[in-house]
Motif scaffolding. Structure first.
Motif, PDB file in Angstrom:
ATOM      1  N   ARG A 239      41.487 131.847  12.369  1.00  0.00           N
ATOM      2  CA  ARG A 239      41.845 133.228  11.272  1.00  0.00           C
ATOM      3  C   ARG A 239      41.346 132.884   9.837  1.00  0.00           C
ATOM      4  O   ARG A 239      40.874 133.583   9.102  1.00  0.00           O
ATOM      5  CB  ARG A 239      43.056 133.487  11.496  1.00  0.00           C
ATOM      6  CG  ARG A 239      43.303 134.922  11.022  1.00  0.00           C
ATOM      7  CD  ARG A 239      44.820 135.399  11.291  1.00  0.00           C
ATOM      8  NE  ARG A 239      45.718 134.478  10.372  1.00  0.00           N
ATOM      9  CZ  ARG A 239      45.847 134.833   8.774  1.00  0.00           C
ATOM     10  NH1 ARG A 239      45.246 135.817   8.549  1.00  0.00           N
ATOM     11  NH2 ARG A 239      46.678 134.149   8.183  1.00  0.00           N
TER      12      ARG A 239
ATOM     13  N   ALA B 222      54.607 122.281  15.899  1.00  0.00           N
ATOM     14  CA  ALA B 222      54.022 122.277  17.506  1.00  0.00           C
ATOM     15  C   ALA B 222      55.296 121.009  18.142  1.00  0.00           C
ATOM     16  O   ALA B 222      55.604 120.168  17.354  1.00  0.00           O
ATOM     17  CB  ALA B 222      52.622 121.917  17.486  1.00  0.00           C
TER      18      ALA B 222
ATOM     19  N   ALA C 175      44.345 128.929  16.669  1.00  0.00           N
ATOM     20  CA  ALA C 175      43.968 130.307  16.234  1.00  0.00           C
ATOM     21  C   ALA C 175      44.354 130.903  14.641  1.00  0.00           C
ATOM     22  O   ALA C 175      43.334 131.456  14.071  1.00  0.00           O
ATOM     23  CB  ALA C 175      44.863 131.311  17.102  1.00  0.00           C
ATOM     24  N   GLU C 176      45.238 130.037  14.170  1.00  0.00           N
ATOM     25  CA  GLU C 176      45.550 130.266  12.735  1.00  0.00           C
ATOM     26  C   GLU C 176      44.330 129.644  11.847  1.00  0.00           C
ATOM     27  O   GLU C 176      44.106 130.131  10.878  1.00  0.00           O
ATOM     28  CB  GLU C 176      46.991 129.780  12.267  1.00  0.00           C
ATOM     29  CG  GLU C 176      47.557 130.025  10.863  1.00  0.00           C
ATOM     30  CD  GLU C 176      47.452 131.455  10.672  1.00  0.00           C
ATOM     31  OE1 GLU C 176      47.468 131.744   9.391  1.00  0.00           O
ATOM     32  OE2 GLU C 176      47.504 132.254  11.460  1.00  0.00           O
TER      33      GLU C 176
ATOM     34  N   GLU D 277      47.401 126.165  20.562  1.00  0.00           N
ATOM     35  CA  GLU D 277      46.857 127.436  20.917  1.00  0.00           C
ATOM     36  C   GLU D 277      46.791 128.286  19.810  1.00  0.00           C
ATOM     37  O   GLU D 277      46.022 128.708  18.957  1.00  0.00           O
ATOM     38  CB  GLU D 277      46.770 127.816  22.151  1.00  0.00           C
ATOM     39  CG  GLU D 277      46.197 127.459  23.386  1.00  0.00           C
ATOM     40  CD  GLU D 277      46.590 128.496  24.527  1.00  0.00           C
ATOM     41  OE1 GLU D 277      47.057 129.548  24.236  1.00  0.00           O
ATOM     42  OE2 GLU D 277      46.248 128.023  25.509  1.00  0.00           O
ATOM     43  N   GLU D 278      48.237 128.197  19.292  1.00  0.00           N
ATOM     44  CA  GLU D 278      48.425 129.285  18.133  1.00  0.00           C
ATOM     45  C   GLU D 278      48.039 128.404  16.627  1.00  0.00           C
ATOM     46  O   GLU D 278      47.361 129.107  15.819  1.00  0.00           O
ATOM     47  CB  GLU D 278      50.176 129.044  17.822  1.00  0.00           C
ATOM     48  CG  GLU D 278      50.697 130.184  19.105  1.00  0.00           C
ATOM     49  CD  GLU D 278      52.027 130.380  18.867  1.00  0.00           C
ATOM     50  OE1 GLU D 278      52.143 131.510  17.640  1.00  0.00           O
ATOM     51  OE2 GLU D 278      52.847 130.295  19.257  1.00  0.00           O
TER      52      GLU D 278
ATOM     53  N   THR E  18      38.732 126.476  17.974  1.00  0.00           N
ATOM     54  CA  THR E  18      39.293 126.816  19.297  1.00  0.00           C
ATOM     55  C   THR E  18      38.225 126.352  20.527  1.00  0.00           C
ATOM     56  O   THR E  18      36.998 126.794  20.378  1.00  0.00           O
ATOM     57  CB  THR E  18      39.601 128.243  19.648  1.00  0.00           C
ATOM     58  OG1 THR E  18      40.453 128.526  18.491  1.00  0.00           O
ATOM     59  CG2 THR E  18      40.327 128.586  21.035  1.00  0.00           C
TER      60      THR E  18
ATOM     61  N   GLY F 104      57.516 126.496  16.382  1.00  0.00           N
ATOM     62  CA  GLY F 104      56.751 127.629  15.843  1.00  0.00           C
ATOM     63  C   GLY F 104      56.802 127.911  14.599  1.00  0.00           C
ATOM     64  O   GLY F 104      56.564 126.596  13.704  1.00  0.00           O
ATOM     65  N   TRP F 105      56.647 129.000  13.947  1.00  0.00           N
ATOM     66  CA  TRP F 105      56.463 129.338  12.960  1.00  0.00           C
ATOM     67  C   TRP F 105      57.934 129.165  12.041  1.00  0.00           C
ATOM     68  O   TRP F 105      58.692 129.677  12.689  1.00  0.00           O
ATOM     69  CB  TRP F 105      55.865 130.813  12.761  1.00  0.00           C
ATOM     70  CG  TRP F 105      54.411 131.079  13.185  1.00  0.00           C
ATOM     71  CD1 TRP F 105      54.088 131.497  14.347  1.00  0.00           C
ATOM     72  CD2 TRP F 105      53.443 130.877  12.252  1.00  0.00           C
ATOM     73  NE1 TRP F 105      52.825 131.584  14.362  1.00  0.00           N
ATOM     74  CE2 TRP F 105      52.357 131.097  13.158  1.00  0.00           C
ATOM     75  CE3 TRP F 105      53.088 130.504  11.119  1.00  0.00           C
ATOM     76  CZ2 TRP F 105      51.056 130.730  12.686  1.00  0.00           C
ATOM     77  CZ3 TRP F 105      51.675 130.439  10.517  1.00  0.00           C
ATOM     78  CH2 TRP F 105      50.799 130.629  11.460  1.00  0.00           C
TER      79      TRP F 105
ATOM     80  N   TYR G 265      54.029 125.655  10.676  1.00  0.00           N
ATOM     81  CA  TYR G 265      54.266 125.578  12.009  1.00  0.00           C
ATOM     82  C   TYR G 265      54.645 124.404  12.670  1.00  0.00           C
ATOM     83  O   TYR G 265      53.964 123.101  12.182  1.00  0.00           O
ATOM     84  CB  TYR G 265      52.720 126.181  12.494  1.00  0.00           C
ATOM     85  CG  TYR G 265      52.883 126.329  14.308  1.00  0.00           C
ATOM     86  CD1 TYR G 265      53.164 127.703  14.421  1.00  0.00           C
ATOM     87  CD2 TYR G 265      52.543 125.383  15.018  1.00  0.00           C
ATOM     88  CE1 TYR G 265      53.207 128.153  15.834  1.00  0.00           C
ATOM     89  CE2 TYR G 265      52.701 125.826  16.509  1.00  0.00           C
ATOM     90  CZ  TYR G 265      53.049 127.232  16.898  1.00  0.00           C
ATOM     91  OH  TYR G 265      52.971 127.480  18.044  1.00  0.00           O
TER      92      TYR G 265
ATOM     93  N   GLU H 263      49.829 124.618  24.930  1.00  0.00           N
ATOM     94  CA  GLU H 263      50.411 125.742  24.462  1.00  0.00           C
ATOM     95  C   GLU H 263      50.472 126.068  22.992  1.00  0.00           C
ATOM     96  O   GLU H 263      50.027 127.049  22.235  1.00  0.00           O
ATOM     97  CB  GLU H 263      51.693 126.224  25.142  1.00  0.00           C
ATOM     98  CG  GLU H 263      52.524 127.433  24.561  1.00  0.00           C
ATOM     99  CD  GLU H 263      53.720 127.532  25.331  1.00  0.00           C
ATOM    100  OE1 GLU H 263      54.638 128.330  24.799  1.00  0.00           O
ATOM    101  OE2 GLU H 263      54.140 126.599  26.290  1.00  0.00           O
ATOM    102  N   ASP H 264      51.066 125.264  22.298  1.00  0.00           N
ATOM    103  CA  ASP H 264      51.404 125.017  20.991  1.00  0.00           C
ATOM    104  C   ASP H 264      50.219 125.170  20.056  1.00  0.00           C
ATOM    105  O   ASP H 264      50.139 125.791  18.892  1.00  0.00           O
ATOM    106  CB  ASP H 264      52.551 124.472  20.337  1.00  0.00           C
ATOM    107  CG  ASP H 264      53.817 124.669  20.745  1.00  0.00           C
ATOM    108  OD1 ASP H 264      54.224 125.690  21.371  1.00  0.00           O
ATOM    109  OD2 ASP H 264      54.643 123.712  20.407  1.00  0.00           O
TER     110      ASP H 264
END
Length: 425
Positions: A315, A297, A311-312, A307-308, A325, A65-66, A295, A304-305
């Motif tokens: 953003r 993954a 999204a970043e 997706e974040e 996405t 993750g982060w 990040y 799942e990872d």
């Protein structure tokens, strides 16, 4: 997993020296993102628990993750200004450890010692380099490791200037490798301003995947010499062995030896940056090693990872660009699942596999050849690390000690056991 502390501290050593420390007996090595510690349980017991946990197919990296980015990937591990030095260092090490008369004598001597198993040593430098990709339009950087769904990710975003797989048309978020001659100040700026991610994989599962992948790049028409050292036991005892076959007998392989060697290297060194304290890489104040990514993954939880990750990226993207996405993620170069998710028929689990048709792209040309297949094929990954192959847990735990230390917190204990090279009582 939420944001975690970033800095790994190894006193008075640079990143390359850490690899030597983590495999040395009796030396304190980094064990978690919280710093260092002294073993409080039996080294073998602790290492056995960590390695067994890491082997579990469902157990991904504990660190993910982060994370807190500290700077760019060490220039010495990928930048063109250090390419000649990297190649020279790798070739010196390779000759001294494998192809010299002294190296052959050492291996013969170790082979005669009862109860001591020679342990594979990883190269002191990443060869030929860490692979760092960038999308300037979407302002992200991808740090790539072999056998971590990297081809799937490259196909998802596409490459702006593909050197192979000519069927891939560059997309709006296409990536290219960071130029080898990019000034250090510009590298630092990009890593500071861009979103940086990587994908990691359980190191023991990754080793198994690399083995199956690389054996499939060996040529069945090369003769008995090509098959002699391609068993799983030979590979886990020395992950560089297939590349050595390609080096001495090029007719055995569809790719040069460097391709094989690169696929055996650890993930850890390409994920971190050696930020030297005053006095240099090994200054009096010590060196702090921090993350070179924002990040992490995991292959085991890729969709799942990602997706974040997506999204970043969305953003941060300029409003006139389409979102990333929702695009289709395909699995490329996936490790074959010999049993299709079901148990093998009696007598089939572990049966050698005959040569099969192989197709690969070499540059912009497609190569068709008779590809060898693994000498053993088990339905469950655990079979490759238990029973007659139990030693593989120890040898690969030693070879990938830095990955285990960084991603699982297994530094000292696994290294102590690996250094001993003996089965526990």
């Amino acid at each position: 997993m939420g944001r975690v502390p970033a800095l790994y501290k190894w006193p008075n050593v640079g990143l390359v020296a850490v690899l030597l420390l983590v495999t040395a007996p009796g030396i304190l090595a980094a064990s978690s993102l919280g710093g260092t510690h002294t073993a409080t349980t039996s080294p073998w017991t602790k290492a056995q628990q960590v390695l067994a946990s890491a082997l579990n197919v469902s157990t991904a990296a504990a660190v993910h993750g982060w994370v807190q980015k500290a700077g760019p990937v060490d220039l010495q591990l990928w930048h063109g200004s250090f390419a000649q030095e990297r190649n020279a260092q790798f070739n010196r090490w390779l000759k001294a450890s494998r192809f010299s008369a002294e190296a052959h004598q050492r291996r013969r001597s170790l082979a005669t010692k009862v109860g001591v198993q020679p342990l594979p040593e990883p190269p002191p430098v990443i060869f030929p380099k860490c692979h760092v990709f960038v999308s300037h339009r979407y302002k992200f950087i991808y740090v790539r490791h072999p056998k971590t769904a990297s081809i799937s990710i490259l196909k998802y975003f596409t490459e702006c200037n593909p050197t192979d797989r000519p069927r891939l048309t560059p997309g709006p978020a296409c990536m290219s490798q960071l130029p080898a001659d990019l000034p250090a100040a510009e590298v630092a700026r990009l890593f500071r301003d861009y979103f940086v991610f990587t994908v990691v994989r359980n190191p023991l599962q990754r080793a198994l995947s690399s083995y199956k992948f690389l054996v499939g790049r060996m040529v069945g028409s090369g003769g008995a010499a090509c098959r002699a050292g391609m068993s799983w036991d030979a590979y886990c005892a020395d992950p560089l062995s297939l590349g050595a076959i390609c080096h001495t007998t090029p007719a055995c392989c569809a790719f040069p030896s460097g391709f094989f060697w690169h696929h055996t290297l650890d993930q850890a060194r390409c994920m971190v940056t050696a930020a030297a304290a005053p006095g240099g890489r090994e200054g009096e104040g010590g060196a702090e090693v921090g993350w070179a990514v924002d990040y992490i993954a995991r292959v085991e939880h890729l969709e799942e990872d990602l997706e974040e990750v997506f999204a970043e990226i969305d953003r941060r993207r300029p409003p006139h660009l389409p979102p990333v996405t929702g695009w289709r993620l395909g699995w490329e170069n996936a490790t074959p699942r010999y049993c299709g998710g079901v148990a093998a028929l009696p007598g089939q689990d572990g049966r050698p596999v005959a040569a099969q048709r192989g197709e690969v792209w070499v540059g912009m040309k497609q190569l068709v050849y008779q590809a060898l297949q693994p000498a053993q094929r088990y339905c469950r990954a655990e079979r490759y690390y238990t029973g007659p192959h139990a030693k593989c847990m120890r040898t690969l735990g030693h070879y990938y000690a830095l990955d285990l230390s960084l991603l699982y917190g297994a530094g000292r204990e696994s290294a102590d056991v690996a250094q001993a090279g003996k089965v526990p009582p």
